[in-house]
Design a protein around this motif. Structure first.
Motif: not given
Length: 562
Positions: A334-338, A347-351, A458-474
């Motif tokens: 499947g696909t993943h998004s922000v 993950i919600r609390r982390m974000t 980078g250590e907190l977000f999982p690989t499958i959505i790591r770039q979505n996560g890094m993009g969000w915090v950035s």
């Protein structure tokens, strides 16, 4: 974790990792130059109104023309945005006949008409040969355009973090890094040849987008090809590249005083980086999670060959890959998004907590670092000082992250930074040295916080959505960077309010960081379920024995480097 086993088999800290990490870190140095370029290309030189067009200066010098044209302010310096409606010839007479008293007193008690600088300005270009301020007269009524230029750049960074974060999780880190390098090179070159301020802003917006793409994909390509035990050291090395970039910017700006050539000098190398980036290997970890195991195996074999483990690499086939990463591959369908950043509780609390940390760190950092002229120190010297303070700050951060942990380190740097900014409110404005020292200390803490942010997130977000996560915090960081100059404008109403806001935000976010999980000694999570299992304390964590071994290895590496 599955991929970690494969990485160890082909060589996790071999020639390939050293070469790829080094080549990826070099552009980070010039990213600092683009990020802080505004300090030099938009330097506001001392200026005053031009003399009236019908005033002949053939029989008088420039100083005499200035005397009869421009009034003095309360400090005895020429007004920057006002001039006499008509030349005051009697001041010239008084100046020639008087040899005592202050020059500013010649206007005392006189009721004269003043007007704006309708004939333009004269600039004192002692420090710079040209800036966008002097070329396009962004002073007086147009002075807010300087902050607008920086806000537009940060707007590009903001949009880039959203666009490149999502696209790289879908299309890969390498291809988006190539696009980002090319965009930076083209946009920067076009900005250097801009003929009007709107065009300059447009191309700087492109540079901002490219900067986000370079940051996000560089970090992911590095982190996803290295083992857990060296992440702290490598993350710190990336931070030091940015520090060196700040020092390089001061050096380049010192020798290149024209803003166009300076912009060109920090942009053209990205054409070279674009060519080099074709050699980089796409993350096999991402390829597996994106249902492309054939290419993942091919890349792993290539890495094994580069690291002198060709025979070990040949043992990796589809069966071996499926056995090792069975769980990860089953969860990658499947696909993943922000939106996945907010669907599950851990993950919600982390974000939310990471959003506060990134926003406040960037907000306070750019509140201090993007207006160096206010410190009353040589612009090149203060840039060097602000860059050099990162060196001891990041050394302390490495030690803290290695022995104490990421969470406490993140909390501590933010709270200390906020306290130093608040202390500055109590120091009289004429004590410039003391104020500068406190600002340097605060900036060092915020730089250390940034260093921790990238590694920790980078250590907190999982690989499958790591770039979505890094993009969000950035993206949240860029929101903070855009808001920072606007908050400074509140000083026109309450002089102490900007300092209170700049200092209060890091303290509040430092408290929020307490609610983040610790990642010291933990492997990178690959799936959302890995993160949720870690949040509930289930078996996806490494054993206590393994964690202690990883910490001991990090400590040995730290001793070797220091």
């Amino acid at each position: 974790m599955g991929f970690g086993e494969l990485l160890e088999q082909v060589g996790s800290t071999g020639r390939f990792q050293v070469l790829q990490t080094t080549l990826l870190c070099i552009p980070v140095m010039l990213m600092a130059s683009h990020n802080l370029l505004q300090n030099f290309v938009a330097l506001v030189p001392p200026h005053f109104c031009n003399a009236h067009t019908n005033l002949s200066q053939s029989q008088m010098g420039a100083e005499e023309a200035l005397l009869v044209t421009v009034p003095l302010d309360q400090t005895g310096k020429p007004e920057r945005c006002l001039r006499y409606a008509a030349p005051q010839w009697h001041l010239l007479t008084k100046n020639r006949s008087s040899s005592s008293g202050k020059e500013g007193d010649t206007n005392a008690g006189l009721d004269v008409d003043l007007q704006g600088c309708s004939d333009g300005w004269t600039y004192n270009m002692t420090h710079r040969k040209s800036t966008i301020i002097s070329d396009w007269n962004l002073v007086c009524d147009q002075q807010s355009l300087k902050q607008m230029g920086q806000a537009v750049f940060m707007g590009g960074v903001l949009l880039g973090s959203v666009v490149f974060g999502g696209l790289s999780d879908r299309y890969g880190r390498r291809i988006l890094l190539l696009i980002s390098h090319l965009l930076m090179a083209v946009s920067g070159t076009c900005a250097a040849f801009s003929t009007a301020f709107p065009l300059f802003c447009l191309f700087r917006f492109g540079c901002g987008m490219a900067l986000s793409g370079v940051v996000l994909n560089t970090f992911s390509l590095i982190v996803e090809w290295i083992p857990t035990r060296v992440r702290t050291m490598v993350g710190t090395m990336i931070g030091y590249c940015y520090t060196v970039g700040q020092l390089i910017l001061a050096l380049i700006a010192y020798f290149i005083r024209d803003w166009r050539w300076l912009t060109l000098a920090v942009s053209l190398p990205f054409f070279v980086f674009f060519l080099i980036a074709w050699w980089f290997h796409e993350s096999s970890r991402w390829l597996v999670m994106s249902n492309n195991p054939e290419q993942a195996i091919k890349n792993l074999k290539s890495v094994a060959k580069c690291n002198g483990r060709k025979e070990e690499g040949e043992k990796i086939d589809m069966k071996r890959l499926q056995e090792t990463m069975k769980k990860e591959m089953s969860c990658s369908q499947g696909t993943h998004s922000v939106l996945d950043l907010f669907r599950t509780p851990t993950i919600r609390r982390m974000t939310i907590c990471l959003s506060a940390v990134w926003l406040s760190t960037s907000f306070a950092y750019y509140g201090i670092a993007m207006d160096l002229q206010k410190f009353g120190v040589d612009i090149y010297l203060i840039q060097v000082i602000f860059g050099a303070v990162d060196i001891p700050a990041k050394v302390v951060m490495v030690v803290s992250m290695t022995y104490i942990g990421r969470r406490i380190s993140q909390c501590g740097t933010l709270i200390i930074a906020g306290i130093t900014i608040l202390i500055n409110l109590l120091i009289p404005y004429d004590k410039q040295t003391a104020r500068t020292c406190m600002a340097v200390l605060g900036k060092g803490c915020l730089a250390a916080s940034f260093n921790c942010c990238y590694l920790y997130s980078g250590e907190l977000f999982p690989t499958i959505i790591r770039q979505n996560g890094m993009g969000w915090v950035s993206m949240m960081a860029r929101v903070g960077a855009m808001v920072a100059p606007m908050v400074f404008l509140t000083a026109n109403y309450l002089p102490w309010l900007p300092g209170l806001i700049y200092g209060g935000a890091p303290i509040l976010s430092g408290i929020a960081a307490i609610f983040l999980p610790e990642t010291l000694g933990s492997p990178l999570p690959d799936t959302i379920q890995d993160v949720e299992d870690r949040g509930t304390g289930r078996s996806s964590k490494v054993s206590r024995k393994e964690a202690i071994l990883l910490q001991d290895t990090q400590a040995d590496l730290l001793k070797q480097t220091t």
